[in-house]
Structure formats: structure tokens, C-alpha cells
Design a protein around this motif. Structure first.
Motif, short mmCIF file in Angstrom:
data_model
loop_
_atom_site.label_atom_id
_atom_site.label_comp_id
_atom_site.label_asym_id
_atom_site.label_seq_id
_atom_site.Cartn_x
_atom_site.Cartn_y
_atom_site.Cartn_z
N ASN A 114 7.01 -46.56 -36.58
CA ASN A 114 6.32 -45.66 -35.66
C ASN A 114 6.73 -45.99 -34.23
O ASN A 114 6.93 -47.16 -33.89
CB ASN A 114 4.80 -45.78 -35.80
CG ASN A 114 4.32 -45.30 -37.14
OD1 ASN A 114 4.63 -44.19 -37.56
ND2 ASN A 114 3.58 -46.14 -37.84
N ILE A 115 6.82 -44.96 -33.41
CA ILE A 115 7.25 -45.13 -32.03
C ILE A 115 6.11 -44.73 -31.11
O ILE A 115 5.51 -43.67 -31.28
CB ILE A 115 8.50 -44.28 -31.75
CG1 ILE A 115 9.64 -44.72 -32.68
CG2 ILE A 115 8.91 -44.36 -30.29
CD1 ILE A 115 10.83 -43.80 -32.69
N TYR A 116 5.85 -45.58 -30.13
CA TYR A 116 4.79 -45.34 -29.15
C TYR A 116 5.41 -45.38 -27.77
O TYR A 116 6.33 -46.17 -27.52
CB TYR A 116 3.69 -46.40 -29.26
CG TYR A 116 3.11 -46.48 -30.65
CD1 TYR A 116 2.02 -45.70 -31.02
CD2 TYR A 116 3.69 -47.31 -31.61
CE1 TYR A 116 1.51 -45.76 -32.31
CE2 TYR A 116 3.19 -47.36 -32.90
CZ TYR A 116 2.09 -46.59 -33.25
OH TYR A 116 1.60 -46.63 -34.52
N ARG A 117 4.90 -44.55 -26.87
CA ARG A 117 5.40 -44.53 -25.50
C ARG A 117 4.20 -44.61 -24.55
O ARG A 117 3.17 -44.00 -24.79
CB ARG A 117 6.17 -43.24 -25.20
CG ARG A 117 7.43 -43.07 -26.04
CD ARG A 117 8.49 -44.06 -25.61
NE ARG A 117 9.74 -43.81 -26.26
CZ ARG A 117 10.24 -44.56 -27.23
NH1 ARG A 117 9.58 -45.58 -27.68
NH2 ARG A 117 11.42 -44.28 -27.76
N VAL A 118 4.40 -45.35 -23.47
CA VAL A 118 3.41 -45.43 -22.40
C VAL A 118 4.15 -45.11 -21.10
O VAL A 118 5.12 -45.79 -20.76
CB VAL A 118 2.77 -46.84 -22.31
CG1 VAL A 118 1.79 -46.89 -21.15
CG2 VAL A 118 2.09 -47.22 -23.62
N PHE A 119 3.69 -44.09 -20.40
CA PHE A 119 4.32 -43.73 -19.14
C PHE A 119 3.78 -44.61 -18.02
O PHE A 119 2.63 -45.04 -18.04
CB PHE A 119 4.06 -42.27 -18.80
CG PHE A 119 4.81 -41.32 -19.69
CD1 PHE A 119 6.18 -41.19 -19.58
CD2 PHE A 119 4.15 -40.57 -20.64
CE1 PHE A 119 6.89 -40.33 -20.39
CE2 PHE A 119 4.84 -39.70 -21.46
CZ PHE A 119 6.22 -39.57 -21.34
N CYS A 120 4.64 -44.87 -17.05
CA CYS A 120 4.25 -45.74 -15.93
C CYS A 120 5.16 -45.47 -14.74
O CYS A 120 6.13 -44.71 -14.84
CB CYS A 120 4.34 -47.20 -16.34
SG CYS A 120 6.01 -47.74 -16.79
N CYS A 121 4.85 -46.12 -13.62
CA CYS A 121 5.72 -46.09 -12.45
C CYS A 121 5.57 -47.41 -11.73
O CYS A 121 4.67 -48.20 -12.02
CB CYS A 121 5.38 -44.91 -11.53
SG CYS A 121 3.89 -45.14 -10.56
N PHE A 122 6.46 -47.65 -10.80
CA PHE A 122 6.37 -48.83 -9.94
C PHE A 122 5.65 -48.44 -8.66
O PHE A 122 5.77 -47.31 -8.19
CB PHE A 122 7.76 -49.36 -9.58
CG PHE A 122 8.44 -50.07 -10.71
CD1 PHE A 122 8.15 -51.40 -10.98
CD2 PHE A 122 9.37 -49.42 -11.49
CE1 PHE A 122 8.77 -52.06 -12.02
CE2 PHE A 122 10.01 -50.07 -12.53
CZ PHE A 122 9.71 -51.40 -12.80
#
Length: 118
Positions: free
Chosen positions: A66-74
Motif C-alpha cells: 500500500n502506498i501513502y502520501r503526505v503533502f507538505c512544504c518547507f
């Protein structure tokens, strides 16, 4: 190990996603987030810029197929701000998830700007 980055959760977007996962998936996400905080250079396997999004990145977690993604920025150089997360079920990242992340990112910077003006 010394931390080279700090992680900030903006509102409850990430935490809502994280808390809905199983204990094993949470463990894997925590491991990848730990890497993000201590690795001088984060391996592309775990972290990648989303093209055409003006500074939006995704943290990549894979567990038992299973693939999970978490969006973010600096922000401010060494601060990683986490936004929404989701379980990826198709080859391409769903455009609606990217759109949601961009909206959250914009809200984060608008809120930060308001706080500075006070």
C-alpha cells in the motif's frame, strides 16, 4: 542523532489522516517522518517535489504493497509543514488531492501572514 528539520502539523489535516491508520502503518509513517527530520539529504524514495505546484512536496510511505502520501512544504528553511495525507490507489496522484494540498498550503501562509500583522 541531531535533527536538521522540525515538523509542524498545520491544523488537524495530517493528524486526522494519521489517526485513521492501523498501528503498523502509523509506525512506518513515524519512521519516514523521523528520516525527514534527521537526514541531511532526504532520499527521493521518501520525498519528492510535486512539479508545477510552487513548493509542494509529498512524503512517500509504502507498507505491505500500500502506498501513502503526505503533502507538505518547507517554511523558514528547516521547518517542514505537514498538510493532508491519503492512501494512493492509482498510478498517478489524484488531482483533487493536489488541489486540496495547495489550498491548505495557501491557508497556512495566509494565517501566518495574519499573525505577523498583529
Amino acid at each position: 542523532m541531531n535533527k536538521v528539520r522540525k515538523i509542524l502539523y498545520f491544523k488537524n489535516y495530517f493528524l486526522d489522516f494519521f489517526n485513521s491508520q492501523t498501528a503498523k502503518v502509523k509506525e512506518k509513517i513515524e519512521f519516514v517522518l523521523f528520516l525527514v527530520t534527521v537526514a541531511e539529504r532526504i532520499p527521493q524514495k521518501f520525498f519528492e517535489h510535486i512539479t508545477g505546484t510552487n513548493g509542494l512536496y509529498e512524503i512517500r510511505v509504502e507498507f505491505q504493497g500500500n502506498i501513502y502520501r503526505v503533502f507538505c512544504c518547507f517554511d523558514e528553511g528547516n521547518l517542514v509543514v505537514l498538510f493532508n495525507g491519503f492512501q494512493k490507489k492509482t498510478q498517478k496522484t489524484p488531482p483533487e488531492e493536489i488541489k486540496k494540498a495547495i489550498e491548505i498550503k495557501e491557508a497556512y501562509f495566509q494565517e501566518k501572514l495574519k499573525k505577523r500583522k498583529k
